[in-house]
Scaffold this motif. Structure first.
Motif, PDB file in Angstrom:
ATOM      1  N   TYR A   1     -11.557  -1.953  13.480  1.00  0.00           N
ATOM      2  CA  TYR A   1     -10.900  -0.875  12.736  1.00  0.00           C
ATOM      3  C   TYR A   1      -9.437  -1.240  12.531  1.00  0.00           C
ATOM      4  N   VAL A   2      -8.803  -0.571  11.585  1.00  0.00           N
ATOM      5  CA  VAL A   2      -7.390  -0.804  11.316  1.00  0.00           C
ATOM      6  C   VAL A   2      -6.660   0.526  11.438  1.00  0.00           C
ATOM      7  N   ILE A   3      -5.638   0.524  12.271  1.00  0.00           N
ATOM      8  CA  ILE A   3      -4.808   1.709  12.475  1.00  0.00           C
ATOM      9  C   ILE A   3      -3.630   1.588  11.515  1.00  0.00           C
ATOM     10  N   PHE A   4      -3.484   2.553  10.605  1.00  0.00           N
ATOM     11  CA  PHE A   4      -2.359   2.596   9.675  1.00  0.00           C
ATOM     12  C   PHE A   4      -1.380   3.638  10.197  1.00  0.00           C
ATOM     13  N   PHE A   5      -0.110   3.266  10.271  1.00  0.00           N
ATOM     14  CA  PHE A   5       0.884   4.169  10.856  1.00  0.00           C
ATOM     15  C   PHE A   5       2.239   3.947  10.224  1.00  0.00           C
TER      16      PHE A   5
ATOM     17  N   LEU B   1       0.822  -1.217   0.000  1.00  0.00           N
ATOM     18  CA  LEU B   1       0.000   0.000   0.000  1.00  0.00           C
ATOM     19  C   LEU B   1       0.853   1.264   0.000  1.00  0.00           C
ATOM     20  N   ARG B   2       1.942   1.199   0.771  1.00  0.00           N
ATOM     21  CA  ARG B   2       2.866   2.327   0.876  1.00  0.00           C
ATOM     22  C   ARG B   2       4.138   1.798   1.533  1.00  0.00           C
TER      23      ARG B   2
ATOM     24  N   GLU C   1     -12.298   1.557   8.902  1.00  0.00           N
ATOM     25  CA  GLU C   1     -13.130   0.407   9.226  1.00  0.00           C
ATOM     26  C   GLU C   1     -12.532  -0.805   8.518  1.00  0.00           C
ATOM     27  N   GLY C   2     -12.491  -1.923   9.204  1.00  0.00           N
ATOM     28  CA  GLY C   2     -11.781  -3.107   8.747  1.00  0.00           C
ATOM     29  C   GLY C   2     -12.260  -3.745   7.469  1.00  0.00           C
TER      30      GLY C   2
ATOM     31  N   HIS D   1      -8.543   2.734  -1.320  1.00  0.00           N
ATOM     32  CA  HIS D   1      -8.377   3.926  -0.487  1.00  0.00           C
ATOM     33  C   HIS D   1      -6.992   4.548  -0.657  1.00  0.00           C
ATOM     34  N   PHE D   2      -5.959   3.741  -0.573  1.00  0.00           N
ATOM     35  CA  PHE D   2      -4.601   4.273  -0.617  1.00  0.00           C
ATOM     36  C   PHE D   2      -4.093   4.574  -2.019  1.00  0.00           C
TER      37      PHE D   2
END
Length: 102
Positions: free
Chosen positions: A71-75, A59-60, A89-90, A97-98
């Motif tokens: 939920y998913v926390i992207f960091f 994704l990145r 939201e999972g 999205h990305f």
């Protein structure tokens, strides 16, 4: 310990979650409690030694994620910071999205 920071997108995501849960539950108190727990999970991840979460290089390049209660926390780890990029939201299509297709 890296300092915790949120991007504007992550702050918007958390606000959207607050509004959604308030609407669905009929209780702002419930929504504030959940978003508080979500922020606490981010703080806990930032405080842990090493790098946590699953790498998401598809994704990145520098991104990782961690699931939290649907939920998913992207960091990412950047310089001396643990930066929360998004909280989604999972069931979302993360590739879409990305890649800016939403």
């Amino acid at each position: 310990m890296p300092r915790l920071r949120y991007t504007a997108a992550a702050q918007d995501n958390i606000l959207d979650i607050l509004v959604f849960i308030t609407h669905q539950s009929g209780s702002q108190k419930v929504a504030l409690q959940f978003t508080g727990q979500l922020r606490q999970k981010c703080a806990n991840l930032a405080a842990l030694p090493g790098q946590m979460g699953r790498p998401r290089s598809e994704l990145r390049d520098d991104m990782r994620n961690f699931a939290f209660r649907g939920y998913v926390i992207f960091f990412r780890y950047i310089d001396d910071a643990f930066e929360v990029l998004n909280v989604l939201e999972g069931h979302r299509d993360f590739d879409t999205h990305f890649n800016g297709e939403e």
